[in-house]
Design a protein around this motif. Structure first.
Motif, PDB file in Angstrom:
ATOM      1  N   PHE A   1       0.840  -1.209   0.000  1.00  0.00           N
ATOM      2  CA  PHE A   1       0.000   0.000   0.000  1.00  0.00           C
ATOM      3  C   PHE A   1       0.873   1.256   0.000  1.00  0.00           C
ATOM      4  N   GLY A   2       1.922   1.253   0.812  1.00  0.00           N
ATOM      5  CA  GLY A   2       2.818   2.398   0.858  1.00  0.00           C
ATOM      6  C   GLY A   2       3.508   2.628  -0.475  1.00  0.00           C
ATOM      7  N   TYR A   3       3.866   1.560  -1.138  1.00  0.00           N
ATOM      8  CA  TYR A   3       4.517   1.688  -2.451  1.00  0.00           C
ATOM      9  C   TYR A   3       3.633   2.460  -3.422  1.00  0.00           C
ATOM     10  N   TYR A   4       2.357   2.119  -3.438  1.00  0.00           N
ATOM     11  CA  TYR A   4       1.464   2.784  -4.383  1.00  0.00           C
ATOM     12  C   TYR A   4       1.078   4.184  -3.915  1.00  0.00           C
ATOM     13  N   VAL A   5       1.184   4.444  -2.598  1.00  0.00           N
ATOM     14  CA  VAL A   5       0.934   5.813  -2.121  1.00  0.00           C
ATOM     15  C   VAL A   5       1.932   6.782  -2.733  1.00  0.00           C
ATOM     16  N   PHE A   6       3.171   6.316  -2.902  1.00  0.00           N
ATOM     17  CA  PHE A   6       4.207   7.161  -3.510  1.00  0.00           C
ATOM     18  C   PHE A   6       4.138   7.163  -5.038  1.00  0.00           C
ATOM     19  N   GLN A   7       3.125   6.497  -5.595  1.00  0.00           N
ATOM     20  CA  GLN A   7       2.904   6.475  -7.041  1.00  0.00           C
ATOM     21  C   GLN A   7       4.160   6.039  -7.807  1.00  0.00           C
ATOM     22  N   LEU A   8       4.762   4.951  -7.313  1.00  0.00           N
ATOM     23  CA  LEU A   8       5.944   4.382  -7.962  1.00  0.00           C
ATOM     24  C   LEU A   8       5.508   3.470  -9.101  1.00  0.00           C
ATOM     25  N   PRO A   9       6.438   3.015  -9.959  1.00  0.00           N
ATOM     26  CA  PRO A   9       6.060   2.173 -11.104  1.00  0.00           C
ATOM     27  C   PRO A   9       5.262   0.948 -10.666  1.00  0.00           C
ATOM     28  N   PRO A  10       4.187   0.595 -11.386  1.00  0.00           N
ATOM     29  CA  PRO A  10       3.341  -0.546 -11.003  1.00  0.00           C
ATOM     30  C   PRO A  10       4.141  -1.858 -10.932  1.00  0.00           C
ATOM     31  N   ILE A  11       3.887  -2.609  -9.897  1.00  0.00           N
ATOM     32  CA  ILE A  11       4.542  -3.928  -9.738  1.00  0.00           C
ATOM     33  C   ILE A  11       3.491  -5.017  -9.484  1.00  0.00           C
ATOM     34  N   GLY A  12       2.224  -4.690  -9.651  1.00  0.00           N
ATOM     35  CA  GLY A  12       1.177  -5.659  -9.353  1.00  0.00           C
ATOM     36  C   GLY A  12       0.841  -5.639  -7.886  1.00  0.00           C
ATOM     37  N   ILE A  13      -0.324  -6.083  -7.552  1.00  0.00           N
ATOM     38  CA  ILE A  13      -0.752  -6.064  -6.156  1.00  0.00           C
ATOM     39  C   ILE A  13      -0.409  -7.354  -5.430  1.00  0.00           C
ATOM     40  N   ALA A  14      -0.331  -8.484  -6.177  1.00  0.00           N
ATOM     41  CA  ALA A  14      -0.106  -9.785  -5.550  1.00  0.00           C
ATOM     42  C   ALA A  14       1.335 -10.239  -5.642  1.00  0.00           C
ATOM     43  N   LEU A  15       2.055  -9.796  -6.690  1.00  0.00           N
ATOM     44  CA  LEU A  15       3.419 -10.287  -6.897  1.00  0.00           C
ATOM     45  C   LEU A  15       4.326 -10.073  -5.695  1.00  0.00           C
ATOM     46  N   PRO A  16       4.382  -8.867  -5.090  1.00  0.00           N
ATOM     47  CA  PRO A  16       5.294  -8.688  -3.944  1.00  0.00           C
ATOM     48  C   PRO A  16       4.885  -9.495  -2.716  1.00  0.00           C
ATOM     49  N   ALA A  17       3.640  -9.988  -2.709  1.00  0.00           N
ATOM     50  CA  ALA A  17       3.136 -10.665  -1.506  1.00  0.00           C
ATOM     51  C   ALA A  17       3.149 -12.185  -1.624  1.00  0.00           C
ATOM     52  N   VAL A  18       3.476 -12.737  -2.799  1.00  0.00           N
ATOM     53  CA  VAL A  18       3.336 -14.189  -2.969  1.00  0.00           C
ATOM     54  C   VAL A  18       4.223 -14.963  -1.987  1.00  0.00           C
ATOM     55  N   ALA A  19       5.457 -14.508  -1.786  1.00  0.00           N
ATOM     56  CA  ALA A  19       6.357 -15.226  -0.876  1.00  0.00           C
ATOM     57  C   ALA A  19       5.873 -15.132   0.567  1.00  0.00           C
ATOM     58  N   ALA A  20       5.366 -13.956   0.958  1.00  0.00           N
ATOM     59  CA  ALA A  20       4.852 -13.803   2.321  1.00  0.00           C
ATOM     60  C   ALA A  20       3.596 -14.639   2.528  1.00  0.00           C
ATOM     61  N   LEU A  21       2.717 -14.692   1.521  1.00  0.00           N
ATOM     62  CA  LEU A  21       1.519 -15.547   1.610  1.00  0.00           C
ATOM     63  C   LEU A  21       1.910 -17.012   1.714  1.00  0.00           C
ATOM     64  N   PHE A  22       2.853 -17.422   0.883  1.00  0.00           N
ATOM     65  CA  PHE A  22       3.340 -18.810   0.928  1.00  0.00           C
ATOM     66  C   PHE A  22       3.917 -19.134   2.303  1.00  0.00           C
ATOM     67  N   SER A  23       4.738 -18.236   2.843  1.00  0.00           N
ATOM     68  CA  SER A  23       5.383 -18.478   4.130  1.00  0.00           C
ATOM     69  C   SER A  23       4.372 -18.591   5.258  1.00  0.00           C
ATOM     70  N   ALA A  24       3.354 -17.727   5.246  1.00  0.00           N
ATOM     71  CA  ALA A  24       2.332 -17.789   6.292  1.00  0.00           C
ATOM     72  C   ALA A  24       1.566 -19.110   6.236  1.00  0.00           C
ATOM     73  N   ALA A  25       1.190 -19.544   5.035  1.00  0.00           N
ATOM     74  CA  ALA A  25       0.480 -20.817   4.901  1.00  0.00           C
ATOM     75  C   ALA A  25       1.376 -21.991   5.296  1.00  0.00           C
ATOM     76  N   GLU A  26       2.651 -21.913   4.942  1.00  0.00           N
ATOM     77  CA  GLU A  26       3.581 -23.002   5.277  1.00  0.00           C
ATOM     78  C   GLU A  26       3.770 -23.128   6.779  1.00  0.00           C
ATOM     79  N   GLN A  27       3.720 -21.989   7.487  1.00  0.00           N
ATOM     80  CA  GLN A  27       3.898 -21.987   8.939  1.00  0.00           C
ATOM     81  C   GLN A  27       2.572 -22.125   9.690  1.00  0.00           C
ATOM     82  N   ASP A  28       1.569 -22.687   9.023  1.00  0.00           N
ATOM     83  CA  ASP A  28       0.260 -22.957   9.642  1.00  0.00           C
ATOM     84  C   ASP A  28      -0.444 -21.661  10.059  1.00  0.00           C
ATOM     85  N   ARG A  29      -0.303 -20.642   9.253  1.00  0.00           N
ATOM     86  CA  ARG A  29      -1.050 -19.392   9.456  1.00  0.00           C
ATOM     87  C   ARG A  29      -1.931 -19.156   8.224  1.00  0.00           C
ATOM     88  N   THR A  30      -2.677 -20.178   7.852  1.00  0.00           N
ATOM     89  CA  THR A  30      -3.463 -20.135   6.619  1.00  0.00           C
ATOM     90  C   THR A  30      -4.556 -19.080   6.685  1.00  0.00           C
TER      91      THR A  30
END
Length: 397
Positions: A82-111
């Protein structure tokens, strides 16, 4: 510190990588991917400056703590997007930067946390896309679908990795339990074998002492009157004592060292019956023996039990019956072994002392009962004493 690292390395299963190395590679890869997307600046914003690359490095650096604090890493990643887009930086997608964090949370039983974070990302992205005037049809058919697919794939992959890890741990636990159960069963069998050997030793020593007692009485009465008979009685005592000592030494060796070669116990079976009959006859009791059993028709445990029944019965004849004649019969009929030992003595049961503590008749009945057989003992119809036992020829596995 080096000793702690060495201990951790030793505790890891063989073939698995160092978790810190894995996290470092994942962090570097995520930072590099986001940096490449920033540099591409697909919409040509011209804002791919140091701040955008700093955000890319931050998204990667957060993953270094993904195992210790998966929910915190996930929350900071969402806020960072959210902060990245507040600064109106080049688009990087909304899900791409979060895929590893989502994977890690699910892997650590934080589904649940991963699903909630994914839903927040997709919802916020969809809201602002619509607010910017993006057609709803395009949003539903492409942009939103892509984000949902990335979020779902990341969470599903994390759940799958965790499930496989838990399955391996469960299998290891089952193997450990199985090995422990096998060890306990082996110890139980060893203890049961030791008890069986000790009981056999008691029966053998008791029988030999009865024979020795009879021959010692003969020798005592013959000394000075019939030196030849006395010498023969003493020789019988010597032979019985020697044989008993030999079996005693072998049995004690086996009890002390179960891994050692077992003592020769081949006579504890039908093959040893002639020796029992011979000893009884040498002690002054005429024995008629009938063996109607084909070789190999009985299990070894059944043969040993039949041998002990005959041995104990003849021992009681020598000790208590005052008999002149005894009959021993073993017949196999319809898969059942019938053992009968009868004498023409006084017809009284052995003294109570012989039955105490699992000895005498009680010991015979217990041995036979453990194999699924029955044993009866009592006065015969024509006097004397009769012991009858029935045993299955083959034991049910």
């Amino acid at each position: 510190m080096p000793s702690t690292a060495l201990a951790r390395a030793r505790s890891r299963p063989a073939g698995t990588a160092d978790p810190r190395l894995v996290d470092g590679v994942l962090a570097a890869a995520m930072g590099a991917v986001v940096a490449v997307v920033v540099a591409a600046d697909l919409e040509g914003t011209g804002r791919a400056g140091p701040l955008a690359y700093l955000f890319a490095a931050g998204f990667g650096a957060l993953l270094l703590a993904r195992r210790r604090a998966p929910r915190l890493v996930l929350a900071l990643t969402v806020l960072g997007i959210f902060g990245y887009y507040v600064f109106q930086l080049p688009p990087i997608g909304i899900a791409l930067p979060a895929v590893a964090a989502l994977f890690s949370a699910a892997e650590q039983d934080r589904t649940r946390a991963a699903v909630l974070a994914g839903a927040v990302l997709v919802s916020v992205a969809a809201f602002f896309r619509v607010d910017e005037g993006l057609p709803v049809a395009y949003l539903l058919s492409y942009d939103l679908l892509t984000d949902v697919a990335l979020v779902a794939a990341a969470i599903a992959l994390g759940v799958g990795v965790r499930s496989r890890r838990e399955l391996r741990a469960h299998e290891e636990h089952l193997r450990a339990l199985t090995a422990a159960a096998e060890r306990r069963e082996a110890e139980r069998r060893l203890q049961a074998e030791r008890v069986s050997i000790a009981r056999d030793l008691h029966d053998t020593v008791g029988h030999s002492l009865a024979v020795i007692a009879v021959h010692s009485n003969v020798a005592a009465e013959a000394i000075g009157r019939d030196d030849g008979a006395a010498a023969r009685a003493v020789e019988q005592i010597r032979a019985a004592a020697s044989a008993t000592l030999q079996e005693l030494r072998g049995t004690v060796k086996l009890l002390r060292s179960p891994a050692a070669a077992p003592a020769d116990r081949s006579t504890v079976g039908l093959a040893g019956l002639p020796d029992l009959v011979r000893r009884a006859e040498e002690a002054g009791v005429q024995v008629s023996a009938e063996l109607d059993v084909e070789p190999g028709r009985l299990d070894a445990a059944v043969e040993a039990a039949a041998y002990r029944v005959v041995q104990e019965s003849l021992t009681n004849v020598l000790r208590h019956a005052g008999a002149e004649h005894a009959t021993v019969a073993l017949r196999l009929r319809d898969g059942t072994l019938h053992v009968t030992v009868a004498d023409d003595g006084r017809g009284a049961a052995p003294s109570p002392a012989d039955d105490a503590g699992g000895r005498g008749l009680a010991g015979m009945a217990e041995r036979v009962g453990l194999l699924g057989g029955t044993l009866t003992a009592g006065p015969g119809e024509d006097g004397g004493f009769v012991v009858r036992a029935t045993l299955p020829a083959r034991l049910v596995p």
